[in-house]
Design a protein around this motif. Structure first.
Motif, mmCIF file in Angstrom:
data_model
loop_
_atom_site.group_PDB
_atom_site.id
_atom_site.type_symbol
_atom_site.label_atom_id
_atom_site.label_comp_id
_atom_site.label_asym_id
_atom_site.label_seq_id
_atom_site.Cartn_x
_atom_site.Cartn_y
_atom_site.Cartn_z
ATOM 1 N N LEU A 86 0.829 -1.198 0.000
ATOM 2 C CA LEU A 86 0.000 0.000 0.000
ATOM 3 C C LEU A 86 0.867 1.254 0.000
ATOM 4 N N VAL A 87 0.520 2.176 -0.894
ATOM 5 C CA VAL A 87 1.162 3.493 -0.926
ATOM 6 C C VAL A 87 0.121 4.519 -0.486
ATOM 7 N N VAL A 88 0.370 5.155 0.642
ATOM 8 C CA VAL A 88 -0.477 6.249 1.118
ATOM 9 C C VAL A 88 0.305 7.526 0.851
ATOM 10 N N PHE A 89 -0.318 8.463 0.130
ATOM 11 C CA PHE A 89 0.415 9.709 -0.121
ATOM 12 C C PHE A 89 -0.479 10.916 0.108
ATOM 13 N N PHE A 90 0.152 11.946 0.639
ATOM 14 C CA PHE A 90 -0.544 13.189 0.950
ATOM 15 C C PHE A 90 -0.373 14.129 -0.236
ATOM 16 N N THR A 91 -1.490 14.611 -0.714
ATOM 17 C CA THR A 91 -1.543 15.352 -1.960
ATOM 18 C C THR A 91 -2.606 16.439 -1.816
ATOM 19 N N CYS A 92 -2.889 17.147 -2.885
ATOM 20 C CA CYS A 92 -3.917 18.190 -2.828
ATOM 21 C C CYS A 92 -4.303 18.562 -4.257
ATOM 22 N N ASN A 93 -5.065 19.645 -4.399
ATOM 23 C CA ASN A 93 -5.527 20.063 -5.727
ATOM 24 C C ASN A 93 -4.666 21.149 -6.359
ATOM 25 N N HIS A 94 -4.030 21.983 -5.544
ATOM 26 C CA HIS A 94 -3.445 23.211 -6.088
ATOM 27 C C HIS A 94 -1.917 23.220 -6.203
ATOM 28 N N CYS A 95 -1.220 22.407 -5.428
ATOM 29 C CA CYS A 95 0.237 22.527 -5.301
ATOM 30 C C CYS A 95 0.949 22.258 -6.627
ATOM 31 N N GLY A 139 0.244 -6.023 -7.131
ATOM 32 C CA GLY A 139 -0.492 -5.966 -5.870
ATOM 33 C C GLY A 139 -0.321 -4.676 -5.095
ATOM 34 N N VAL A 140 0.096 -3.608 -5.780
ATOM 35 C CA VAL A 140 0.290 -2.315 -5.115
ATOM 36 C C VAL A 140 -0.938 -1.438 -5.354
ATOM 37 N N ARG A 141 -1.480 -0.900 -4.259
ATOM 38 C CA ARG A 141 -2.572 0.074 -4.388
ATOM 39 C C ARG A 141 -2.123 1.414 -3.838
ATOM 40 N N PHE A 142 -2.672 2.473 -4.428
ATOM 41 C CA PHE A 142 -2.357 3.842 -4.034
ATOM 42 C C PHE A 142 -3.588 4.500 -3.406
ATOM 43 N N VAL A 143 -3.349 5.269 -2.349
ATOM 44 C CA VAL A 143 -4.393 6.031 -1.680
ATOM 45 C C VAL A 143 -3.896 7.461 -1.528
ATOM 46 N N GLY A 144 -4.577 8.410 -2.158
ATOM 47 C CA GLY A 144 -4.235 9.817 -2.025
ATOM 48 C C GLY A 144 -5.076 10.463 -0.933
ATOM 49 N N ILE A 145 -4.461 11.271 -0.097
ATOM 50 C CA ILE A 145 -5.177 11.965 0.983
ATOM 51 C C ILE A 145 -4.892 13.462 0.884
ATOM 52 N N ASN A 146 -5.963 14.247 0.857
ATOM 53 C CA ASN A 146 -5.837 15.704 0.864
ATOM 54 C C ASN A 146 -6.205 16.199 2.262
ATOM 55 N N SER A 147 -5.201 16.711 2.980
ATOM 56 C CA SER A 147 -5.403 17.200 4.353
ATOM 57 C C SER A 147 -5.356 18.714 4.441
ATOM 58 N N ASN A 148 -5.181 19.383 3.322
ATOM 59 C CA ASN A 148 -4.998 20.834 3.364
ATOM 60 C C ASN A 148 -6.243 21.571 3.840
ATOM 61 N N SER A 149 -6.033 22.620 4.628
ATOM 62 C CA SER A 149 -7.129 23.483 5.059
ATOM 63 C C SER A 149 -7.673 24.260 3.867
ATOM 64 N N GLU A 150 -8.992 24.180 3.671
ATOM 65 C CA GLU A 150 -9.596 24.931 2.568
ATOM 66 C C GLU A 150 -9.680 26.423 2.885
ATOM 67 N N LYS A 151 -9.410 26.772 4.168
ATOM 68 C CA LYS A 151 -9.369 28.198 4.516
ATOM 69 C C LYS A 151 -8.085 28.831 3.977
ATOM 70 N N THR A 152 -7.049 28.022 3.812
ATOM 71 C CA THR A 152 -5.798 28.515 3.237
ATOM 72 C C THR A 152 -5.882 28.517 1.721
ATOM 73 N N HIS A 153 -6.384 27.418 1.158
ATOM 74 C CA HIS A 153 -6.575 27.297 -0.288
ATOM 75 C C HIS A 153 -7.978 26.776 -0.538
ATOM 76 N N ALA A 154 -8.878 27.671 -0.954
ATOM 77 C CA ALA A 154 -10.285 27.294 -1.152
ATOM 78 C C ALA A 154 -10.434 26.152 -2.160
ATOM 79 N N ASP A 155 -9.496 26.064 -3.124
ATOM 80 C CA ASP A 155 -9.617 25.020 -4.148
ATOM 81 C C ASP A 155 -9.130 23.653 -3.659
ATOM 82 N N ASP A 156 -8.819 23.539 -2.373
ATOM 83 C CA ASP A 156 -8.520 22.229 -1.799
ATOM 84 C C ASP A 156 -9.746 21.626 -1.110
ATOM 85 N N ASP A 157 -10.920 22.217 -1.317
ATOM 86 C CA ASP A 157 -12.126 21.686 -0.683
ATOM 87 C C ASP A 157 -12.608 20.416 -1.393
#
Length: 194
Positions: free
Chosen positions: A35-44, A65-83
């Motif tokens: 499993l690959v867990v990665f922290f990502t977002c919409n704007h960076c 057998g590798v799966r990827f999971v993207g997680i967006n943890s960014n505050s949308e108050k900092t970047h509205a387009d991360d909502d």
């Protein structure tokens, strides 16, 4: 304990909504050998610049057998387009080969110790951390990439070998923490390699 997960630590559980309308936890990926867990977002720009390389890596290793999971943890108050609605739109537009989760409360970012976007965490069949750090050495400009650390780690892992470079520093924008300045990082956060 360090801010970021140490090598050998188990993947922390989560329960987060995805752009497909479902909620996922770690157990939902139990069918994956790795499993690959990665922290990502919409704007960076580092995410946008390397998304297609990440896609190619995810597609290359899916048969192993590798799966990827993207997680967006960014505050949308900092970047509205991360909502969340923007995440849904982004997945519709790009159809990435991973589940894209929203960590609005930033609990997953804290549990994993996410430093930047993107920041990759690779877990073996026992869900122990075997690689963490950057995907590539130049995520902002795909044409200038000379090293794909994520692909190298997955090549070794899926071949049954130890990962020869298990730690690199993630390259990208820092996670946008709720209620903080856009460039703020927790005091205990630090480079993984010094």
């Amino acid at each position: 304990m360090a801010f970021t997960l140490d090598l050998g630590q188990k993947a922390p559980d989560f329960s987060l909504p995805a752009t497909d309308g479902k909620t996922y936890s770690l157990a939902d990926f139990s069918d994956a050998k790795y499993l690959v867990v990665f922290f990502t977002c919409n704007h960076c720009p580092y995410v946008i610049g390397s998304d297609e390389i990440t896609r190619a890596t995810a597609e290359k290793f899916a048969p192993h057998g590798v799966r990827f999971v993207g997680i967006n943890s960014n505050s949308e108050k900092t970047h509205a387009d991360d909502d969340y609605p923007s995440m849904v739109e982004r997945m519709k537009e790009h159809n990435f080969p991973w589940v894209y989760l929203r960590d609005k409360e930033q609990t997953a970012a804290l549990a994993y110790g996410a430093l930047r976007t993107p920041h990759f965490f690779v877990f073996d069949e026992n869900r122990k951390l075997v690689y963490t750090g950057r995907g590539v050495d130049n995520p902002k400009d795909a044409d200038k990439v000379t090293v794909n650390d994520l692909e190298n780690a997955l090549s070794e892992l899926t071949a049954g070998k130890p990962v020869s470079t298990p730690l690199t520093n993630p390259l990208g924008c820092n996670v946008k923490w709720e209620g903080q300045d856009a460039h703020w990082m927790p005091a205990e956060a630090c480079d993984l390699v010094r």
